[in-house]
Write a protein that holds these residues in place. Structure first.
Motif, short mmCIF file in Angstrom:
data_model
loop_
_atom_site.label_atom_id
_atom_site.label_comp_id
_atom_site.label_asym_id
_atom_site.label_seq_id
_atom_site.Cartn_x
_atom_site.Cartn_y
_atom_site.Cartn_z
N PHE A 5 0.87 -1.18 0.00
CA PHE A 5 0.00 0.00 0.00
C PHE A 5 0.90 1.22 0.00
O PHE A 5 1.55 1.52 1.01
N HIS A 173 -0.66 11.33 -5.89
CA HIS A 173 -0.85 11.49 -4.45
C HIS A 173 -1.81 10.47 -3.86
O HIS A 173 -2.22 10.59 -2.72
N SER A 174 -2.20 9.49 -4.67
CA SER A 174 -3.12 8.47 -4.17
C SER A 174 -2.34 7.24 -3.70
O SER A 174 -1.38 6.83 -4.35
N PHE A 175 -2.76 6.70 -2.56
CA PHE A 175 -2.19 5.44 -2.06
C PHE A 175 -3.05 4.29 -2.56
O PHE A 175 -4.27 4.31 -2.41
N ASP A 176 -2.41 3.31 -3.17
CA ASP A 176 -3.12 2.15 -3.70
C ASP A 176 -2.27 0.91 -3.46
O ASP A 176 -1.05 1.02 -3.25
N PRO A 177 -2.89 -0.27 -3.52
CA PRO A 177 -2.09 -1.50 -3.44
C PRO A 177 -1.34 -1.72 -4.76
O PRO A 177 -1.97 -1.75 -5.81
N GLY A 273 -10.68 4.50 -15.14
CA GLY A 273 -11.17 3.70 -14.01
C GLY A 273 -12.59 4.07 -13.63
O GLY A 273 -13.46 3.21 -13.45
N THR A 274 -12.83 5.39 -13.53
CA THR A 274 -14.17 5.87 -13.19
C THR A 274 -15.17 5.43 -14.26
O THR A 274 -16.28 4.99 -13.95
N LYS A 276 -15.02 2.82 -16.21
CA LYS A 276 -15.28 1.37 -16.12
C LYS A 276 -16.38 1.07 -15.11
O LYS A 276 -17.24 0.22 -15.35
N ASP A 277 -16.37 1.77 -13.97
CA ASP A 277 -17.43 1.57 -12.97
C ASP A 277 -18.80 1.91 -13.56
O ASP A 277 -19.78 1.21 -13.33
N GLU B 19 -4.07 7.70 5.05
CA GLU B 19 -3.09 6.71 4.60
C GLU B 19 -3.08 5.50 5.54
O GLU B 19 -3.07 4.35 5.09
N GLY B 22 -6.18 3.35 5.15
CA GLY B 22 -6.05 2.53 3.94
C GLY B 22 -5.07 1.40 4.13
O GLY B 22 -5.32 0.26 3.74
N PHE B 23 -3.94 1.72 4.76
CA PHE B 23 -2.90 0.71 5.00
C PHE B 23 -3.47 -0.41 5.89
O PHE B 23 -3.25 -1.60 5.64
N HIS B 26 -5.82 -2.55 3.96
CA HIS B 26 -5.02 -3.38 3.05
C HIS B 26 -4.40 -4.55 3.81
O HIS B 26 -4.40 -5.69 3.32
N ALA B 32 -7.97 -1.02 -0.91
CA ALA B 32 -8.10 0.31 -0.32
C ALA B 32 -7.52 1.37 -1.24
O ALA B 32 -6.67 1.08 -2.10
N GLN B 33 -8.01 2.59 -1.05
CA GLN B 33 -7.50 3.75 -1.79
C GLN B 33 -7.55 4.92 -0.81
O GLN B 33 -8.56 5.08 -0.11
N ALA B 34 -6.48 5.67 -0.70
CA ALA B 34 -6.46 6.83 0.21
C ALA B 34 -5.84 8.00 -0.54
O ALA B 34 -4.85 7.84 -1.24
N ARG B 59 -11.64 1.21 -8.72
CA ARG B 59 -11.27 1.85 -9.98
C ARG B 59 -11.63 3.32 -10.01
O ARG B 59 -11.01 4.11 -10.72
#
Lengths: 390, 182
Positions: A5, A173-177, A273-274, A276-277, B19, B22-23, B26, B32-34, B59
Motif C-alpha cells: 500500500f 498522491h493516491s495510495f493504492d495497493p 477507471g471511473t 469502467k465503474d 493513509e 487505507g494501509f 489493506h 483500499a485507496q487513500a 477503480r
C-alpha cells in the motif's frame, strides 16, 4: 501476488530506481515533487548508484539528461506543467538527437491563470515533439510503464525518448495497493543500455549539428518512420511484460466491454477507471456501453482503434485538454481514424476536468446522456453556469 | 465499498490518518485507496482526505461525495464547514472532542460519537497529535478495520518508540469507545 500500500509517486520512483538509471536530473515542481524527492533519497542513501544532478531549472534538467544520454548513460527526468513548458525546447532536441531518455510527465494544467491541479494540457502541447507518449490509467500501470518505457526507448530500431504521462494528484498522491517490481525482476526484463553510438574521445562524434535544407527533412522522415515501427515495439514490450509479470493493461490501446457495445467512450489516463465503474453500472441496466483506453498517444494507433471500434455506432471522446480554436485534441484525431472508411460512427467530443475540476460519476452520466441524444460539436461538460452567466 | 472523509486542519495529519486507514484495511486483506483533497496545504487551514475500502479492486478516481463515515479531527471545524455534507443516513460522524455528542449542538438524525482524542494523545503520546488515536476510536465504533491492521500501519509509518506510543493511544481510544457502548 503480494501488494504494497504505497503512494503512486513513490511506486513510480521505486520502479525507476530498479531500472538502474545512471544519471537523473530534475527540478521539483508540484505535483511531481514526491517522485524526484524519493529518487534523490535512494541515491543519497546509497541504495541507487546513480549521478543525481541538482539544477536551477527544468531547462537545465532536460539539458543535463540530454548530455548524459549522449554519452551513453541511461537517464531519467520528471516534470509537470510550467516546468514541462520550460523544457520544451530541449525536448525537441532530445528527440531530434534520437536519445532514449525516459521522463515522467505528471499531468497538470498550464498557466495563466496559475493552477496546480490536473489536466493533460501540458504533455499534449508536446504532441509533435518526436517523443513517444504513453498514458497510465492507474498507479500499477504508471509504475509498470516506466520499466517498459526504457525497453521501448533503447530498442536499437527505435532510439526515441519516451514520456510516461500520469495524472497529477489523482494518481501521484493516491495510495493504492501496488505490486512493486524487484531489482531481480527488472534486471531480467531490461538489459543494460548499450548504445550503438555515443560521445567518447575514442570515437569523436557530434550530436545535433546544423543541417541545411539538403538534409533536415530526412531527419523528420526517419523519426516519423520510426514512430510507425514503434507501434509494434510498444505492443511487443507490453506482451513481454505480460509474459514475465502476468500483468497486462493494454499495448497500444486497451478495451473494456467494447466487443458488443453500441456506445464507446474513448479516453486517456485515470478517468478510465471511473468510466469502467459506470460501464458496469449501465450494462446491468441493459445499456451496451464500453470504454477504449488510448494508452499510446504518440505513435497514434489508428489501425488498432479502427479495428476495435469499426462496429460501434456512437463514440464519445472525453478529454482533459483543448486545442483552443479547434476543440478537443483527441476527439479530432479519433474522427480522423474513420476518414475514408465505409462506415462512420457518430463521434461526439467532450472536454472536462480542466484545471482539476473533479470528474464525478454524474459528469460521465451527463456525457453519456448527451451523446445518446445528439450529434454535438465539441462540448464542455461540468461548467459552472453561475460563472458563465455573470 | 465504504467511503470515509477525514476533516482536519493543515498540520494535524489528516492525510496521514487516511493513509493509515487505507494501509490498515489493506493489511486486513481488503482493497483500499487513500488520497488527500488536492491543494496547497497550509498550516491551520481546513483540509480533507478520503479513504475507500472494498472487497473488490477500486477503480473510481473521483473525490468522495457520499461518505459512510466522517472523522473530524478538530472540533472548531464544526463552526466553519458542514461536516455532515453528503454523509449517509446510516453512517457515523466521529469527532475529536471531550464533550458528549449531545453537547455539541449538532442537529442530525445520523449517529454521532465523540472521543477525547486530544486528551488521550497528550497523556499517552505526550504530543498534541491525535490522528492515530482517532483510528482506534474508528475501529471500535465501526469494525471496518482491525486493531491488528492499525498496529501494522503505525509500525510501518512510525517505526520504533514513537510508533509504540501511538499504538498505546490507539488501544486506549479503542477501549474508551467499547466501554461506552457496553
Amino acid at each position: 501476488m503480494s501488494t504494497t500500500f504505497i503512494e503512486g509517486s513513490i511506486a513510480v520512483a521505486k520502479t525507476v530506481g530498479v531500472c538502474r538509471p545512471q544519471v537523473i536530473s530534475a527540478y521539483p515542481i508540484t505535483p511531481q515533487t514526491h517522485i524526484v524527492e524519493h529518487l534523490s533519497e535512494l541515491v543519497a542513501n546509497g541504495e541507487l548508484k546513480c549521478e543525481y544532478v541538482n539544477v536551477e531549472s527544468e531547462h537545465s534538467a532536460a539539458s543535463v539528461v540530454l548530455g548524459a544520454s549522449a554519452t551513453g548513460a541511461r537517464t531519467y527526468t520528471a516534470t509537470t506543467s510550467q516546468g514541462f513548458l520550460l523544457m520544451i525546447e530541449v525536448l525537441f532536441n532530445i528527440a531530434g538527437m534520437r536519445l532514449p531518455i525516459v521522463m515522467t510527465c505528471v499531468n497538470r494544467a498550464v498557466s495563466a491563470p496559475i493552477n496546480i491541479w490536473n489536466d493533460q494540457q501540458d504533455s499534449l502541447t508536446a504532441r509533435d515533439s518526436g517523443w513517444i507518449q504513453l498514458y497510465a490509467e492507474d498507479n500499477q500501470e504508471a509504475s509498470d510503464m516506466h520499466l517498459q518505457a526504457f525497453k521501448i526507448a533503447e530498442n536499437k530500431d527505435i532510439m526515441l525518448p519516451v514520456m510516461v504521462c500520469m495524472d497529477g494528484f489523482i494518481l501521484t498522491h493516491s495510495f493504492d495497493p501496488i505490486e512493486l517490481i524487484t531489482q531481480e525482476q527488472a534486471d531480467k526484463f531490461l538489459s543494460p543500455f548499450t548504445p550503438q553510438y555515443y560521445l567518447t574521445p575514442k570515437n569523436p562524434l557530434s550530436f545535433g549539428t546544423m543541417v541545411g535544407p539538403d538534409g533536415y527533412m530526412e531527419t523528420r522522415y526517419f523519426i516519423e518512420k520510426t514512430m510507425q515501427v514503434s507501434l509494434q515495439v510498444i505492443s511487443d514490450v507490453a506482451a513481454d511484460f505480460h509474459n514475465q509479470f502476468g500483468r497486462f493493461q493494454g499495448g497500444l490501446i486497451d478495451t473494456y466491454k467494447v466487443e458488443d457495445a453500441s456506445l464507446v467512450l474513448v479516453a486517456m489516463g485515470s478517468i478510465i477507471g471511473t468510466i469502467k465503474d459506470i460501464v458496469d453500472e449501465l450494462r446491468a441496466k441493459g445499456q451496451k456501453i464500453g470504454v477504449l483506453k488510448v494508452r499510446s498517444y504518440r505513435p497514434f494507433p489508428k489501425d488498432e482503434i479502427y479495428k476495435a471500434l469499426s462496429h460501434v455506432r456512437e463514440i464519445a471522446v472525453v478529454e482533459k485538454a483543448v486545442s483552443l480554436g479547434y476543440g478537443g485534441i483527441l476527439a479530432n484525431e479519433i474522427k480522423s481514424v474513420f476518414y475514408g472508411k465505409p462506415k462512420t460512427p457518430k463521434i461526439n467530443g467532450y472536454i472536462l476536468g480542466l484545471g482539476g475540476r473533479d470528474i464525478t460519476i454524474d459528469t460521465i452520466h451527463q456525457v453519456i446522456k448527451d451523446s445518446v441524444n445528439v450529434l454535438s460539436e465539441e462540448k464542455f461538460i461540468g461548467l459552472n453556469e453561475a460563472l458563465i452567466k455573470r | 465499498m465504504i467511503e470515509i472523509r477525514v476533516h482536519g486542519r493543515g498540520g494535524q495529519g489528516s492525510v496521514t490518518a487516511a493513509e493509515l486507514l487505507g494501509f490498515a484495511a489493506h493489511s486486513d486483506g481488503k482493497y483500499a485507496q487513500a488520497f488527500p483533497s488536492f491543494g496547497s496545504e497550509r498550516m491551520g487551514a481546513p483540509v480533507q482526505a478520503f479513504v475507500r475500502i472494498s472487497d473488490k479492486p477500486i477503480r473510481i478516481r473521483s473525490q468522495v461525495y457520499k461518505p459512510n463515515y466522517v472523522i473530524v479531527q478538530d472540533p472548531t471545524l464544526l463552526e466553519v464547514i458542514n461536516v455532515l455534507d453528503g454523509l449517509q443516513e446510516d453512517g457515523l460522524l466521529l469527532i475529536n472532542s471531550k464533550k458528549k455528542a449531545t453537547e455539541l449542538g449538532i442537529n442530525t438524525p445520523i449517529k454521532v460519537k465523540t472521543i477525547p482524542a486530544m486528551e488521550i494523545a497528550l497523556e499517552v503520546i505526550g504530543r498534541p497529535i491525535m490522528n492515530t488515536t482517532l483510528l482506534g476510536a474508528f475501529a471500535a465504533a465501526t469494525g471496518e478495520i482491525s486493531l491488528e491492521g492499525i498496529r501494522k500501519a503505525i509500525h510501518h509509518k512510525f517505526p520504533g518508540p514513537v510508533g509504540e506510543k501511538n499504538i498505546a493511544a490507539v488501544l486506549k481510544a479503542f477501549d474508551f469507545i467499547k466501554k461506552e457502548s457496553l
